[in-house]
Design a protein around this motif. Structure first.
Motif, PDB file in Angstrom:
ATOM      1  N   THR A  91     -11.583  -5.637  12.569  1.00  0.00           N
ATOM      2  CA  THR A  91     -10.735  -6.763  12.203  1.00  0.00           C
ATOM      3  C   THR A  91      -9.597  -6.252  11.313  1.00  0.00           C
ATOM      4  OG1 THR A  91     -11.982  -7.271  10.195  1.00  0.00           O
ATOM      5  CG2 THR A  91     -12.690  -8.357  12.252  1.00  0.00           C
ATOM      6  N   ASN A  92      -8.554  -7.047  11.208  1.00  0.00           N
ATOM      7  CA  ASN A  92      -7.461  -6.684  10.305  1.00  0.00           C
ATOM      8  C   ASN A  92      -7.945  -6.563   8.860  1.00  0.00           C
ATOM      9  OD1 ASN A  92      -5.804  -6.737  12.519  1.00  0.00           O
ATOM     10  ND2 ASN A  92      -4.832  -8.689  12.016  1.00  0.00           N
ATOM     11  N   ARG A  93      -8.915  -7.386   8.503  1.00  0.00           N
ATOM     12  CA  ARG A  93      -9.491  -7.303   7.162  1.00  0.00           C
ATOM     13  C   ARG A  93     -10.155  -5.951   6.937  1.00  0.00           C
ATOM     14  NH1 ARG A  93      -8.907 -10.010   2.556  1.00  0.00           N
ATOM     15  NH2 ARG A  93      -8.473  -7.885   1.915  1.00  0.00           N
ATOM     16  N   ALA A  94     -10.951  -5.496   7.911  1.00  0.00           N
ATOM     17  CA  ALA A  94     -11.632  -4.212   7.777  1.00  0.00           C
ATOM     18  C   ALA A  94     -10.624  -3.069   7.744  1.00  0.00           C
ATOM     19  CB  ALA A  94     -12.621  -4.024   8.923  1.00  0.00           C
ATOM     20  N   PHE A  95      -9.602  -3.160   8.612  1.00  0.00           N
ATOM     21  CA  PHE A  95      -8.561  -2.127   8.616  1.00  0.00           C
ATOM     22  C   PHE A  95      -7.886  -2.060   7.253  1.00  0.00           C
ATOM     23  CE2 PHE A  95      -4.100  -0.960   8.965  1.00  0.00           C
ATOM     24  CZ  PHE A  95      -4.145   0.206   9.711  1.00  0.00           C
ATOM     25  N   PHE A  96      -7.489  -3.201   6.724  1.00  0.00           N
ATOM     26  CA  PHE A  96      -6.797  -3.261   5.432  1.00  0.00           C
ATOM     27  C   PHE A  96      -7.676  -2.700   4.315  1.00  0.00           C
ATOM     28  CE2 PHE A  96      -5.816  -5.561   1.491  1.00  0.00           C
ATOM     29  CZ  PHE A  96      -4.468  -5.274   1.346  1.00  0.00           C
ATOM     30  N   ASP A  97      -8.925  -3.170   4.237  1.00  0.00           N
ATOM     31  CA  ASP A  97      -9.825  -2.728   3.168  1.00  0.00           C
ATOM     32  C   ASP A  97     -10.059  -1.226   3.223  1.00  0.00           C
ATOM     33  OD1 ASP A  97      -9.984  -5.341   2.383  1.00  0.00           O
ATOM     34  OD2 ASP A  97     -12.046  -5.658   3.081  1.00  0.00           O
ATOM     35  N   GLU A  98     -10.308  -0.720   4.428  1.00  0.00           N
ATOM     36  CA  GLU A  98     -10.618   0.703   4.566  1.00  0.00           C
ATOM     37  C   GLU A  98      -9.400   1.576   4.282  1.00  0.00           C
ATOM     38  OE1 GLU A  98     -12.555   1.314   8.354  1.00  0.00           O
ATOM     39  OE2 GLU A  98     -13.980  -0.313   7.931  1.00  0.00           O
ATOM     40  N   GLU A  99      -8.208   1.105   4.663  1.00  0.00           N
ATOM     41  CA  GLU A  99      -7.003   1.878   4.391  1.00  0.00           C
ATOM     42  C   GLU A  99      -6.663   1.870   2.898  1.00  0.00           C
ATOM     43  OE1 GLU A  99      -4.878   3.863   6.482  1.00  0.00           O
ATOM     44  OE2 GLU A  99      -6.862   3.764   7.412  1.00  0.00           O
ATOM     45  N   ILE A 100      -6.865   0.753   2.224  1.00  0.00           N
ATOM     46  CA  ILE A 100      -6.634   0.709   0.775  1.00  0.00           C
ATOM     47  C   ILE A 100      -7.590   1.674   0.068  1.00  0.00           C
ATOM     48  CG2 ILE A 100      -6.935  -0.715  -1.298  1.00  0.00           C
ATOM     49  CD1 ILE A 100      -4.320  -1.322   0.034  1.00  0.00           C
ATOM     50  N   GLU A 101      -8.837   1.697   0.492  1.00  0.00           N
ATOM     51  CA  GLU A 101      -9.787   2.613  -0.143  1.00  0.00           C
ATOM     52  C   GLU A 101      -9.450   4.065   0.170  1.00  0.00           C
ATOM     53  OE1 GLU A 101     -14.567   3.156  -0.931  1.00  0.00           O
ATOM     54  OE2 GLU A 101     -13.885   1.726   0.586  1.00  0.00           O
ATOM     55  N   ARG A 102      -9.052   4.348   1.408  1.00  0.00           N
ATOM     56  CA  ARG A 102      -8.740   5.723   1.794  1.00  0.00           C
ATOM     57  C   ARG A 102      -7.500   6.234   1.061  1.00  0.00           C
ATOM     58  NH1 ARG A 102      -5.543   8.496   5.352  1.00  0.00           N
ATOM     59  NH2 ARG A 102      -4.550   6.611   6.174  1.00  0.00           N
ATOM     60  N   ARG A 103      -6.485   5.401   0.936  1.00  0.00           N
ATOM     61  CA  ARG A 103      -5.224   5.854   0.362  1.00  0.00           C
ATOM     62  C   ARG A 103      -5.181   5.718  -1.161  1.00  0.00           C
ATOM     63  NH1 ARG A 103      -0.574   3.494   4.548  1.00  0.00           N
ATOM     64  NH2 ARG A 103      -1.845   3.618   6.437  1.00  0.00           N
ATOM     65  N   MET A 104      -5.895   4.712  -1.689  1.00  0.00           N
ATOM     66  CA  MET A 104      -5.769   4.418  -3.115  1.00  0.00           C
ATOM     67  C   MET A 104      -7.082   4.540  -3.878  1.00  0.00           C
ATOM     68  SD  MET A 104      -3.226   1.114  -2.715  1.00  0.00           S
ATOM     69  CE  MET A 104      -2.903   1.010  -4.468  1.00  0.00           C
ATOM     70  N   GLY A 105      -8.180   4.715  -3.151  1.00  0.00           N
ATOM     71  CA  GLY A 105      -9.474   4.876  -3.807  1.00  0.00           C
ATOM     72  C   GLY A 105     -10.044   3.595  -4.384  1.00  0.00           C
ATOM     73  N   ILE A 106      -9.585   2.456  -3.905  1.00  0.00           N
ATOM     74  CA  ILE A 106     -10.052   1.167  -4.431  1.00  0.00           C
ATOM     75  C   ILE A 106     -10.929   0.482  -3.390  1.00  0.00           C
ATOM     76  CG2 ILE A 106      -9.361  -1.092  -5.333  1.00  0.00           C
ATOM     77  CD1 ILE A 106      -6.658   0.185  -6.058  1.00  0.00           C
ATOM     78  N   PRO A 107     -12.224   0.294  -3.681  1.00  0.00           N
ATOM     79  CA  PRO A 107     -13.125  -0.350  -2.711  1.00  0.00           C
ATOM     80  C   PRO A 107     -13.016  -1.870  -2.768  1.00  0.00           C
ATOM     81  CG  PRO A 107     -14.368   0.312  -4.648  1.00  0.00           C
ATOM     82  CD  PRO A 107     -12.943   0.757  -4.887  1.00  0.00           C
ATOM     83  N   LEU A 108     -12.158  -2.438  -1.937  1.00  0.00           N
ATOM     84  CA  LEU A 108     -11.948  -3.890  -1.973  1.00  0.00           C
ATOM     85  C   LEU A 108     -13.187  -4.674  -1.563  1.00  0.00           C
ATOM     86  CD1 LEU A 108      -8.325  -4.214  -0.516  1.00  0.00           C
ATOM     87  CD2 LEU A 108      -9.051  -4.314  -2.904  1.00  0.00           C
ATOM     88  N   THR A 109     -14.152  -4.005  -0.941  1.00  0.00           N
ATOM     89  CA  THR A 109     -15.382  -4.702  -0.555  1.00  0.00           C
ATOM     90  C   THR A 109     -16.377  -4.811  -1.716  1.00  0.00           C
ATOM     91  OG1 THR A 109     -16.266  -2.598   0.282  1.00  0.00           O
ATOM     92  CG2 THR A 109     -15.195  -4.069   1.879  1.00  0.00           C
ATOM     93  N   ASP A 110     -16.105  -4.123  -2.815  1.00  0.00           N
ATOM     94  CA  ASP A 110     -16.960  -4.272  -3.991  1.00  0.00           C
ATOM     95  C   ASP A 110     -16.914  -5.740  -4.425  1.00  0.00           C
ATOM     96  OD1 ASP A 110     -17.112  -4.516  -7.095  1.00  0.00           O
ATOM     97  OD2 ASP A 110     -18.049  -2.586  -6.670  1.00  0.00           O
ATOM     98  N   PRO A 111     -18.059  -6.400  -4.618  1.00  0.00           N
ATOM     99  CA  PRO A 111     -18.071  -7.843  -4.919  1.00  0.00           C
ATOM    100  C   PRO A 111     -17.210  -8.242  -6.112  1.00  0.00           C
ATOM    101  CG  PRO A 111     -20.276  -7.101  -4.392  1.00  0.00           C
ATOM    102  CD  PRO A 111     -19.428  -5.866  -4.481  1.00  0.00           C
ATOM    103  N   VAL A 112     -17.197  -7.435  -7.161  1.00  0.00           N
ATOM    104  CA  VAL A 112     -16.407  -7.774  -8.348  1.00  0.00           C
ATOM    105  C   VAL A 112     -14.919  -7.722  -8.034  1.00  0.00           C
ATOM    106  CG1 VAL A 112     -15.830  -7.103 -10.714  1.00  0.00           C
ATOM    107  CG2 VAL A 112     -18.208  -6.992  -9.924  1.00  0.00           C
ATOM    108  N   ILE A 113     -14.501  -6.687  -7.307  1.00  0.00           N
ATOM    109  CA  ILE A 113     -13.087  -6.553  -6.949  1.00  0.00           C
ATOM    110  C   ILE A 113     -12.698  -7.634  -5.950  1.00  0.00           C
ATOM    111  CG2 ILE A 113     -11.381  -5.048  -5.845  1.00  0.00           C
ATOM    112  CD1 ILE A 113     -12.954  -2.660  -6.975  1.00  0.00           C
ATOM    113  N   ALA A 114     -13.567  -7.884  -4.976  1.00  0.00           N
ATOM    114  CA  ALA A 114     -13.287  -8.928  -3.989  1.00  0.00           C
ATOM    115  C   ALA A 114     -13.136 -10.285  -4.668  1.00  0.00           C
ATOM    116  CB  ALA A 114     -14.400  -8.977  -2.947  1.00  0.00           C
ATOM    117  N   ASP A 115     -13.962 -10.555  -5.666  1.00  0.00           N
ATOM    118  CA  ASP A 115     -13.866 -11.830  -6.385  1.00  0.00           C
ATOM    119  C   ASP A 115     -12.540 -11.958  -7.135  1.00  0.00           C
ATOM    120  OD1 ASP A 115     -16.317 -12.662  -5.498  1.00  0.00           O
ATOM    121  OD2 ASP A 115     -17.384 -12.246  -7.358  1.00  0.00           O
TER     122      ASP A 115
END
Length: 266
Positions: free
Chosen positions: A67-91
């Motif tokens: 999904t576009n969401r998965a693509f976005f989250d994984e690319e942000i983590e790969r390029r910036m090291g930020i895990p957007l799927t972490d519950p605290v960050i997602a919140d």
């Protein structure tokens, strides 16, 4: 024959300074990313823009079914090291998009229902048409619902609202359109797309979806061109022309339209 009408949102059902909205959105989300990662805000902004640019440009392998969401989250983590799927960050991002972003509709963004939009939707529902909101899914559902609220659209009975979470491509990819139409259980020749963007609201390459155009100018591929108010007033004529194209064959009519203007255009 025509069974459903799919609408774009920005500058179709919603009047908005989209460039101003995107600037505010990117600025504030980049600040969140910078605070979380303790990076320079300009670096966070550049990283966010790069990921969104690749998402919107469909820079994907053909077999990439994320999904576009998965693509976005994984690319942000790969390029910036930020895990957007972490519950605290997602919140944190969910809070921003649900509670803060709705208050950003200032006079510059100027978001409000587009003239004729509600009349058009009400008319279609009275005629028994199915409706969907095919807004470009480069934003989350929360962000899209923010703009829907600005246009008084949250109560409209859309059978589908495309967003990051339920789409695997962005406009104008035919895969995006075909996946959305397939989710409705329909075929391309049964759906009319209504949009204002000649580069995104017409699938490229063509996949058999007819488009009514409510932007500036009169693209040759458009079934009809005019204002949203005129769309509501002339929908009977638009439906007749849609069904005429269907009966004669869309590919032949595409050649006809390139040689003659739409008689119903405004």
């Amino acid at each position: 024959m025509l069974k459903a009408v799919a609408f774009d949102m920005d500058d179709t059902l919603l009047s908005i300074n989209l460039s101003a909205f995107i600037a505010v959105f990117l600025r504030d989300e980049a600040r969140l990313l910078a605070d979380i990662s303790r990076k320079n805000p300009l670096s966070a902004f550049a990283g966010l823009v790069g990921v969104l640019r690749d998402l919107s440009s469909n820079v994907r392998d053909a077999d990439d079914a994320r999904t576009n969401r998965a693509f976005f989250d994984e690319e942000i983590e790969r390029r910036m090291g930020i895990p957007l799927t972490d519950p605290v960050i997602a919140d944190a991002f969910e809070f921003f998009e649900r509670e803060v972003l709705p208050h950003c509709n200032d006079p510059v963004i100027g978001a409000r229902p587009r003239a004729g939009a509600h009349q058009a939707v009400e008319l279609l529902l009275e005629r028994g048409m199915r409706i969907a909101l095919l807004t470009n899914p480069s934003f989350s559902r929360s962000c899209i619902e923010c703009r829907m609220a600005w246009g008084d659209m949250l109560d409209m009975p859309f059978e589908l609202v495309t967003c990051m979470e339920n789409s695997t491509r962005c406009k104008p990819s035919p895969r995006y359109y075909l996946e959305a139409i397939g989710a409705l259980g329909l075929e391309p020749e049964e759906v009319l797309m209504v949009g204002n963007d000649p580069k995104r609201d017409f699938p490229v390459p063509d996949c058999g979806i007819q488009t009514a155009y409510v932007g500036i100018g009169s693209p040759d591929r458009a079934l009809w061109s005019g204002s949203m108010e005129a769309f509501a007033a002339q929908f009977g004529l638009i439906e007749e022309r849609f069904n005429e194209r269907h009966e004669r064959g869309f590919s032949k009519l595409a050649q006809d339209v390139s040689r003659a203007r739409n008689p119903f255009q405004n």
